[in-house]
Write an enzyme that holds these catalytic residues in place. Structure first.
Site, PDB file in Angstrom:
ATOM      1  N   LEU A 112      -7.437   1.742   2.984  1.00  0.00           N
ATOM      2  CA  LEU A 112      -6.834   3.026   2.621  1.00  0.00           C
ATOM      3  C   LEU A 112      -6.545   3.117   1.122  1.00  0.00           C
ATOM      4  O   LEU A 112      -6.474   4.214   0.581  1.00  0.00           O
ATOM      5  CB  LEU A 112      -5.547   3.246   3.420  1.00  0.00           C
ATOM      6  CG  LEU A 112      -5.738   3.405   4.938  1.00  0.00           C
ATOM      7  CD1 LEU A 112      -4.396   3.526   5.643  1.00  0.00           C
ATOM      8  CD2 LEU A 112      -6.621   4.587   5.260  1.00  0.00           C
ATOM      9  N   HIS A 141      -7.098  -8.975   7.031  1.00  0.00           N
ATOM     10  CA  HIS A 141      -7.172  -8.004   5.933  1.00  0.00           C
ATOM     11  C   HIS A 141      -5.756  -7.648   5.465  1.00  0.00           C
ATOM     12  O   HIS A 141      -5.477  -7.636   4.259  1.00  0.00           O
ATOM     13  CB  HIS A 141      -7.926  -6.756   6.410  1.00  0.00           C
ATOM     14  CG  HIS A 141      -8.036  -5.669   5.396  1.00  0.00           C
ATOM     15  ND1 HIS A 141      -9.227  -5.351   4.781  1.00  0.00           N
ATOM     16  CD2 HIS A 141      -7.118  -4.817   4.887  1.00  0.00           C
ATOM     17  CE1 HIS A 141      -9.021  -4.341   3.935  1.00  0.00           C
ATOM     18  NE2 HIS A 141      -7.742  -4.002   3.993  1.00  0.00           N
ATOM     19  N   GLU A 142      -4.854  -7.381   6.424  1.00  0.00           N
ATOM     20  CA  GLU A 142      -3.490  -6.984   6.055  1.00  0.00           C
ATOM     21  C   GLU A 142      -2.704  -8.151   5.450  1.00  0.00           C
ATOM     22  O   GLU A 142      -1.959  -7.966   4.496  1.00  0.00           O
ATOM     23  CB  GLU A 142      -2.747  -6.391   7.255  1.00  0.00           C
ATOM     24  CG  GLU A 142      -3.361  -5.106   7.795  1.00  0.00           C
ATOM     25  CD  GLU A 142      -3.700  -4.055   6.745  1.00  0.00           C
ATOM     26  OE1 GLU A 142      -2.948  -3.902   5.758  1.00  0.00           O
ATOM     27  OE2 GLU A 142      -4.728  -3.381   6.907  1.00  0.00           O
ATOM     28  N   GLN A 159       0.813  -1.220   0.000  1.00  0.00           N
ATOM     29  CA  GLN A 159       0.000   0.000   0.000  1.00  0.00           C
ATOM     30  C   GLN A 159       0.845   1.268   0.000  1.00  0.00           C
ATOM     31  O   GLN A 159       0.327   2.355  -0.230  1.00  0.00           O
ATOM     32  CB  GLN A 159      -0.942   0.020   1.205  1.00  0.00           C
ATOM     33  CG  GLN A 159      -2.020  -1.039   1.124  1.00  0.00           C
ATOM     34  CD  GLN A 159      -2.949  -0.944   2.308  1.00  0.00           C
ATOM     35  OE1 GLN A 159      -2.650  -1.478   3.374  1.00  0.00           O
ATOM     36  NE2 GLN A 159      -4.054  -0.246   2.119  1.00  0.00           N
TER      37      GLN A 159
END
Length: 161
Positions: free
Chosen positions: A91, A132-133, A51
């Site tokens: 994000l 999620h990460e 990200q």
């Protein structure tokens, strides 16, 4: 440290399986510090290296509870159990939220910034954030797991509960 630029979808790196980390040095430590500052700046609860445009199996999670900041390097999911369904955002997908089902419990093995192995067990929201990460590190986006997308007024209702 430094606030890094968040990579937004459809950047290719977001759908790439990341490379294992083999060097545990000052550069890695600085990246972890930058990732934390970036996550806080953009009001996130987790951030993965892709990200910020880095091809590395590195992610952090901090849901602002007693667990503190969890730095996960080369994490592996060892065990999952149960099920939970709830709202998720990312994000890399500004202003997009969806309802996602994930295991309610997760047990992972990862390395810390010095290369030492540790195990974490988590439930509920922390388990959701960790999964999620880790998905990011495998090039899996939350949008591939959305049961239905949420409108902003539905999210406000969630926060009130």
């Amino acid at each position: 440290m430094a606030i890094r630029k968040i990579v937004n979808y459809p950047a290719e790196i977001l759908e790439t399986k990341c490379q294992e980390v083999v060097r545990f040095d000052k550069k890695l430590a600085k990246m972890l510090e930058d990732m934390y500052d970036t996550m806080i700046e953009f009001d996130g609860v987790g951030l993965a290296a892709p990200q910020i445009g880095v091809d590395a199996r590195v992610a952090i999670v901090d849901i602002d509870d007693e667990s503190g900041t969890i730095e996960m390097i080369n994490p592996r999911i060892l065990e999952t159990a149960g099920e939970q369904t709830g709202p998720e955002g990312c994000l890399s997908f500004p202003n997009l939220f969806g309802e996602v089902s994930r295991p309610n419990f997760v047990k992972i093995e990862a390395l810390d910034r010095k290369g030492r192995k540790y195990i974490v067990e988590a439930e509920g929201f922390l388990a959701r954030a960790i999964q999620h990460e880790i998905d990011h590190l495998d090039g899996i986006l939350f949008t591939s797991k959305v049961l239905r997308y949420l409108e902003e007024d539905e999210l406000k209702g969630e926060e009130a509960e």
